[in-house]
Motif scaffolding. Structure first.
Motif, mmCIF file in Angstrom:
data_model
loop_
_atom_site.group_PDB
_atom_site.id
_atom_site.type_symbol
_atom_site.label_atom_id
_atom_site.label_comp_id
_atom_site.label_asym_id
_atom_site.label_seq_id
_atom_site.Cartn_x
_atom_site.Cartn_y
_atom_site.Cartn_z
ATOM 1 N N ALA A 116 26.037 -36.014 75.199
ATOM 2 C CA ALA A 116 24.570 -36.000 75.264
ATOM 3 C C ALA A 116 23.989 -35.036 74.233
ATOM 4 N N VAL A 117 24.589 -33.865 74.088
ATOM 5 C CA VAL A 117 24.106 -32.885 73.110
ATOM 6 C C VAL A 117 24.304 -33.418 71.699
ATOM 7 N N GLU A 118 25.449 -33.993 71.417
ATOM 8 C CA GLU A 118 25.715 -34.531 70.081
ATOM 9 C C GLU A 118 24.735 -35.663 69.747
ATOM 10 N N ARG A 119 24.421 -36.496 70.716
ATOM 11 C CA ARG A 119 23.453 -37.574 70.479
ATOM 12 C C ARG A 119 22.067 -37.012 70.180
ATOM 13 N N ILE A 120 21.659 -36.000 70.927
ATOM 14 C CA ILE A 120 20.343 -35.400 70.691
ATOM 15 C C ILE A 120 20.301 -34.763 69.313
ATOM 16 N N ALA A 121 21.376 -34.061 68.935
ATOM 17 C CA ALA A 121 21.435 -33.430 67.612
ATOM 18 C C ALA A 121 21.334 -34.478 66.510
ATOM 19 N N GLU A 122 22.014 -35.590 66.673
ATOM 20 C CA GLU A 122 21.966 -36.656 65.670
ATOM 21 C C GLU A 122 20.565 -37.257 65.584
ATOM 22 N N GLU A 123 19.864 -37.366 66.709
ATOM 23 C CA GLU A 123 18.496 -37.893 66.689
ATOM 24 C C GLU A 123 17.565 -36.986 65.895
ATOM 25 N N PHE A 124 17.708 -35.659 66.057
ATOM 26 C CA PHE A 124 16.899 -34.733 65.272
ATOM 27 C C PHE A 124 17.207 -34.869 63.782
ATOM 28 N N ARG A 125 18.484 -34.924 63.434
ATOM 29 C CA ARG A 125 18.863 -35.045 62.023
ATOM 30 C C ARG A 125 18.309 -36.324 61.414
ATOM 31 N N ALA A 126 18.480 -37.453 62.130
ATOM 32 C CA ALA A 126 18.040 -38.742 61.611
ATOM 33 C C ALA A 126 16.514 -38.801 61.493
ATOM 34 N N GLU A 178 27.572 -31.058 63.371
ATOM 35 C CA GLU A 178 28.866 -30.553 63.826
ATOM 36 C C GLU A 178 28.626 -29.770 65.109
ATOM 37 N N GLY A 179 29.634 -29.766 65.992
ATOM 38 C CA GLY A 179 29.426 -29.024 67.224
ATOM 39 C C GLY A 179 30.689 -28.813 68.003
ATOM 40 N N VAL A 180 30.564 -28.057 69.094
ATOM 41 C CA VAL A 180 31.708 -27.747 69.930
ATOM 42 C C VAL A 180 31.254 -27.660 71.379
ATOM 43 N N ASN A 181 32.021 -28.322 72.271
ATOM 44 C CA ASN A 181 31.824 -28.191 73.706
ATOM 45 C C ASN A 181 32.868 -27.197 74.175
ATOM 46 N N ALA A 182 32.582 -25.900 73.980
ATOM 47 C CA ALA A 182 33.610 -24.871 74.017
ATOM 48 C C ALA A 182 33.869 -24.353 75.418
#
Length: 448
Positions: free
Chosen positions: A369-379, A436-440
């Motif tokens: 979900a976080v990665e999808r939101i980040a990609e939406e902001f970038r796009a 780029e990201g991490v679910n740490a």
């Protein structure tokens, strides 16, 4: 309408009609006035004043109500009505003096009392005017305030289970003090005791409770006077004192509350402005730190992910140098606006971190979900195609680094920021305009 020696203590019917007019749109007033005139004419038939007196009485009553209705502010709700600046002078001078005096001058020469009462023949014209005007004024004050209070939904909060004991206790104290005072002979000085209790009720429970208590105690005083044949002036004096104290006090308290509300709003607006970035209009770093700390503590108590996006405008320094500082500022404003326009939850926080960097705090979000939101902001930013000649993409783009963690008792929010910055640095090193990201696992990245 209780009366003593043929004179009414209080004539409340005009107050009821006035309250209805104040609560109604003016285009409906003619129908209310017409209905009231018909009711007055039917009531006058019970007395032997004749057609001439009937006409004068109808005219006097309508004039009294009309003067008050046109000079008082319209009623929408009790709080707003009490805050009207012209309420107190209009109520005192027009509703309680001008209108009743005109009514009294109209009818007192024909018959010596109200509602067909018969008074002693020895009373002169001005004595009759005084008696009629006082009963009319007290009726306006009592009935108008009582109807407006009873038809206000806020009044019934006084009788909710939690508030009921205090309400009943104060009403009982008010009623018993009035009974004791009138049993003792209604001395003018003793009358100040129940009035003082009404003031306490006004401070503790507000105008609604004070009006109800005033009405109940006034009825009790009138009934005591009638039962033991006391002077009509006693309950009238008591009620006049109560109104002259309670109404100005209530208006003053309403004004005080209005000022307090405005000050609270002003402080809220000031705090809001302090927490906003002046250039972009989104929350600033200070606001971000406060909200992050709050969400971190909340997630520590109730374990759940806290996610953070670090969004950086690619090659912003080159953009600033090439197009100038003003264009750079406009670029940041546009990026902030497009990010704010993206669909997001009410408790997500978009803020400016520093320079050309923004953050997006996502409580409770993790993983895909976080990665999808980040990609939406970038796009979204890339799709605007704002020109940037020194960028390898020839348009304004952003790189996004994200991190999502579950806080522990021994962790700090700095760990989340450090992880997101690390992911952002990796996105820039891998070619920019990417995510780029991490679910740490928080334990692995907690700062020492």
């Amino acid at each position: 309408m209780p009366s003593v020696n043929g004179w009414a203590i209080c004539t409340p019917q005009n107050g009821v009609v006035l309250a209805l007019l104040l609560m109604t749109r003016r285009k409906l007033w003619p129908w209310i006035v017409l209905g009231y005139a018909v009711a007055l004419s039917q009531g006058a038939k019970a007395f032997s004043g004749g057609p001439h007196f009937t006409s004068l009485e109808i005219l006097g009553n309508l004039a009294e109500v009309g003067i008050a209705a046109f000079t008082l502010p319209p009623f929408r709700n009790l709080k707003q009505w009490l805050q009207e600046r012209r309420l107190l002078p209009a109520f005192l001078f027009y509703a309680m003096i001008g209108g009743p005096l005109l009514m009294a001058l109209t009818v007192a020469r024909q018959v010596p009392g109200t509602a067909g009462s018969v008074a002693e023949a020895s009373l002169n014209f001005w004595a009759r005017v005084r008696i009629v005007a006082l009963a009319e004024a007290l009726g306006i004050a009592l009935a108008t305030s009582l109807v407006l209070v009873l038809l206000n939904s806020e009044t019934y909060r006084l009788f909710r289970l939690r508030a009921l004991p205090q309400t009943l206790a104060l009403f009982a104290i008010s009623g018993s003090s009035t009974w004791l005072v009138f049993q003792a002979g209604a001395s003018p000085l003793l009358l100040l005791v129940p009035v003082a209790i009404l003031v306490i009720i006004a401070f503790r429970l507000g105008l609604r409770a004070a009006v109800l208590s005033t009405a109940l105690s006034t009825v009790a005083a009138a009934l005591w006077t009638l039962q033991f044949h006391g002077p009509a002036a006693a309950p009238q004096t008591y009620f006049a004192l109560a109104i002259l104290v309670i109404l100005p006090l209530s208006v003053t308290l309403a004004g005080k509350h209005y000022v307090e509300d405005r000050l609270a709003d002003a402080h809220g607006e000031l705090d809001k402005l302090k927490s906003l970035d002046r250039l972009t209009g989104v929350p600033n770093r200070k606001r971000f730190d406060l909200v992050l700390d709050r969400e971190w503590q909340r997630a520590t108590r109730d374990p759940k992910h806290v996610a953070l996006l670090m969004v950086d405008v690619d090659d912003f320094d080159l953009f600033n140098q090439h197009y100038g500082p003003q264009a750079g500022d406009e670029c940041l404003r546009l990026v902030a606006a497009r990010m704010s326009d993206q669909p997001h939850r009410a408790y997500d926080l978009i803020s400016r971190y520093d320079g050309g960097r923004f953050t997006v705090l996502l409580p409770g979000a993790s993983g895909e979900a976080v990665e999808r939101i980040a990609e939406e902001f970038r796009a979204e930013i890339a799709a605007q195609e704002w020109p940037h000649e020194l960028s390898p993409f020839e348009r304004v783009t952003v790189s996004v680094g994200w991190a999502a963690m579950v806080p522990t008792e021994h962790s700090r929010p700095d760990a989340l920021i450090a992880a997101a910055e690390t992911a952002l640095r990796q996105a820039r090193e891998n070619g920019k305009n990417r995510v780029e990201g991490v679910n740490a696992n928080l334990d692995a990245v907690t700062l020492a």
